[in-house]
Design an enzyme around this catalytic site. Structure first.
Site, PDB file in Angstrom:
ATOM      1  N   ARG A  69      19.716  99.946 -17.464  1.00  0.00           N
ATOM      2  CA  ARG A  69      20.650 101.094 -17.573  1.00  0.00           C
ATOM      3  C   ARG A  69      21.568 100.918 -18.779  1.00  0.00           C
ATOM      4  NH1 ARG A  69      25.207 101.108 -14.776  1.00  0.00           N
ATOM      5  NH2 ARG A  69      24.325 100.320 -12.839  1.00  0.00           N
ATOM      6  N   TYR A 111      22.549 126.522 -27.195  1.00  0.00           N
ATOM      7  CA  TYR A 111      21.606 126.464 -26.078  1.00  0.00           C
ATOM      8  C   TYR A 111      22.343 126.793 -24.770  1.00  0.00           C
ATOM      9  CZ  TYR A 111      18.585 124.309 -22.573  1.00  0.00           C
ATOM     10  OH  TYR A 111      17.842 124.052 -21.455  1.00  0.00           O
ATOM     11  N   ASP A 166      24.256 119.713 -33.282  1.00  0.00           N
ATOM     12  CA  ASP A 166      22.991 119.625 -32.550  1.00  0.00           C
ATOM     13  C   ASP A 166      21.887 119.960 -33.554  1.00  0.00           C
ATOM     14  OD1 ASP A 166      20.666 120.134 -31.104  1.00  0.00           O
ATOM     15  OD2 ASP A 166      21.729 121.007 -29.395  1.00  0.00           O
ATOM     16  N   LYS A 213      11.924 117.725 -28.054  1.00  0.00           N
ATOM     17  CA  LYS A 213      11.323 118.728 -28.955  1.00  0.00           C
ATOM     18  C   LYS A 213      10.572 118.032 -30.096  1.00  0.00           C
ATOM     19  CE  LYS A 213      14.103 121.235 -26.362  1.00  0.00           C
ATOM     20  NZ  LYS A 213      13.788 121.462 -24.991  1.00  0.00           N
TER      21      LYS A 213
HETATM   22  C1  LIG Z   1      19.139 123.281 -29.269  1.00  0.00           C
HETATM   23  C2  LIG Z   1      18.961 122.552 -27.972  1.00  0.00           C
HETATM   24  N1  LIG Z   1      19.810 121.566 -27.669  1.00  0.00           N
HETATM   25  C3  LIG Z   1      19.701 120.879 -26.499  1.00  0.00           C
HETATM   26  C4  LIG Z   1      18.723 121.185 -25.580  1.00  0.00           C
HETATM   27  C5  LIG Z   1      18.642 120.410 -24.292  1.00  0.00           C
HETATM   28  O1  LIG Z   1      17.641 119.458 -24.362  1.00  0.00           O
HETATM   29  P1  LIG Z   1      16.913 118.822 -23.076  1.00  0.00           P
HETATM   30  O2  LIG Z   1      16.079 119.905 -22.490  1.00  0.00           O
HETATM   31  O3  LIG Z   1      16.132 117.692 -23.635  1.00  0.00           O
HETATM   32  O4  LIG Z   1      17.994 118.393 -22.150  1.00  0.00           O
HETATM   33  C6  LIG Z   1      17.816 122.207 -25.866  1.00  0.00           C
HETATM   34  C7  LIG Z   1      16.765 122.542 -24.885  1.00  0.00           C
HETATM   35  O5  LIG Z   1      16.000 123.450 -25.066  1.00  0.00           O
HETATM   36  C8  LIG Z   1      17.938 122.905 -27.082  1.00  0.00           C
HETATM   37  O6  LIG Z   1      17.118 123.913 -27.412  1.00  0.00           O
END
Ligand SMILES: Cc1ncc(COP(=O)(O)O)c(C=O)c1O
Length: 407
Positions: free
Chosen positions: A62, A115, A188, A213
């Site tokens: 962890r 998101y 992000d 992704k």
């Molecule tokens: C731009 C963006 N940031 C963060 C996330 C969250 O990622 P996760 O699904 O791996 O938690 C997503 C999910 O689609 C996203 O599109």
């Protein structure tokens, strides 16, 4: 450790080799999966030394794991950061950055298009913990500055934003720190991972990714990462990620991501090439009202900024809106019919996979964002988001041909 000089190595050499260790036991080329919850010690003194931090080593997965560490060092190299910390998901990384760096009484300026789950963290979770968030169009630097308060600690945004593909000038927002010291800029970078865009080199302090992704790139892992200064990453790691709040990346997922990253450069370049071809096709289509893709000149200022900060690679993500009243249908009904008629794309959220994916943000990824909020930034009922995969671009455009003909 490899003796490659990563200060001079190119992107693909770095993506393949950075962080990797020679396996001293058997000489395995692939990164071993240290699938263990705990680590043993040769003596009580050894255990005490590792726990106190005086000796190198791991004590409990962890808090850290050698397979996960290979991934963290690789991403730190690629992003140009001092350190990085991996998380169980992109949301785990985002929440941990916020929990790690903010305290009750602080304030965040958040981009007005993020998101859907990030939006919920900002709108609902942070206020419940005594942290205020307000929203601004981060492409408008004056609007961001106007939103700054004496207690603002973080400016947070996505660029390109999900799903409007709106582009924020990272360097221009980061320059606000000169007049407002003490604020960190957090980006992000999920939609534009290296080799596309390097927020830290443009002045941001922390970069986060959903590695679910492009970074893993094969649609078989959920994971996240935050990269930044040694001090910030230590704070995020010790207060929120992994050790205390308990959201570490698993060793098996880290292994898959390290494996996936060996082709990151190849994949990302192909995603972007395919996306440019599909975006140009959609822009020329009589069925399409508007295409949102930063590589298109029709994106105006978004394109101008993207040209400066995206290294000529404009991501594999496209959003578009169909024309209203095609054969008497609303743009929403036409969007639904198009999704059902296409043969190659899977109807699914997520992105950056080899498989092309199509989704409807208003009812899927952004369903939790209040209607008035999402419509104000252009996430209309007629908008579709398309994650362009690694198939042949001609097959994708031919699939659109047949699906448009079926409307
Ligand atoms: C731009 C963006 N940031 C963060 C996330 C969250 O990622 P996760 O699904 O791996 O938690 C997503 C999910 O689609 C996203 O599109």
């Amino acid at each position: 450790m490899s003796n490659i000089d990563f200060d001079r190595a190119g992107f693909d050499t770095t993506a393949i080799h950075a962080g990797a260790r020679r396996d001293s036991d058997y000489g395995a080329l692939a990164t071993p999966i240290y699938q263990t919850s705990t680590f043993t010690f040769t003596s009580a003194g050894h255990a005490m030394g590792v726990f106190s931090g005086e000796l190198p080593g791991y004590d409990y997965t962890r808090a850290g794991n050698p397979t996960v560490r290979v991934f963290e060092e690789k991403i730190a190299r690629l992003e140009g950061s001092e350190d990085a910390v991996a998380a169980a998901s992109g949301m785990g990384a985002i929440s941990s950055v916020l929990l790690g760096l903010l305290r009750a009484g602080d304030h965040v300026v958040c981009g007005d298009t993020v998101y859907g789950c990030t939006d919920v963290v900002m709108r609902e979770i942070l206020p419940s913990l005594g942290v205020d968030a307000s929203f601004a169009d981060t492409a408008d630097v004056a609007a961001v500055e106007a939103a700054i308060r004496p207690n603002t600690k973080i400016i947070y945004f996505e660029t390109p934003a999900n799903p409007t593909m709106h582009v924020t000038d990272i360097a221009a927002v980061a320059a606000l720190k000169e007049r407002h010291p003490g604020i960190r800029v957090v980006v992000d970078n999920t939609f534009a991972p290296p080799p596309i865009q390097y927020p830290l080199k443009l002045g941001a302090d922390v970069v986060v990714h959903s590695i679910t992704k492009y970074i893993n790139g094969h649609g078989d892992v959920i994971g996240g990462v935050a990269a930044g200064s040694r001090e910030d990453i230590a704070e995020i790691r010790s207060r929120a990620m992994g050790k205390i709040c308990g959201a570490p990346l698993t060793p098996f997922s880290a292994y898959l991501v390290v494996r996936g990253m060996k082709t990151l450069g190849l994949r990302v370049r192909r995603h972007c090439e395919n996306a440019m071809a599909v975006a140009r096709y959609l822009e020329a289509s009589p069925y399409v009202e508007k295409v949102y893709y930063p590589g298109l000149e029709s994106m105006g200022k978004d394109h101008e900024v993207a040209k400066r900060q995206m290294n000529g690679l404009y991501t594999g993500m496209i959003s578009f809106v169909l024309k209203d009243q095609i054969h008497g249908m609303s743009a929403f009904d036409a969007a639904k019919k198009l999704m059902d008629s296409m043969k190659i794309p899977a109807i699914a959220v997520s992105l950056g996979d080899p498989d092309t994916l199509i989704q409807h943000p208003a009812s899927m990824t952004h369903v939790k964002v209040p209607r008035d909020v999402r419509e104000a930034v252009g996430i209309t009922d007629g908008m579709l988001r398309f994650s362009v995969g690694l198939e042949d671009a001609e097959d994708l455009t031919a699939d659109f041909d047949q699906a448009f003909a079926a409307l």
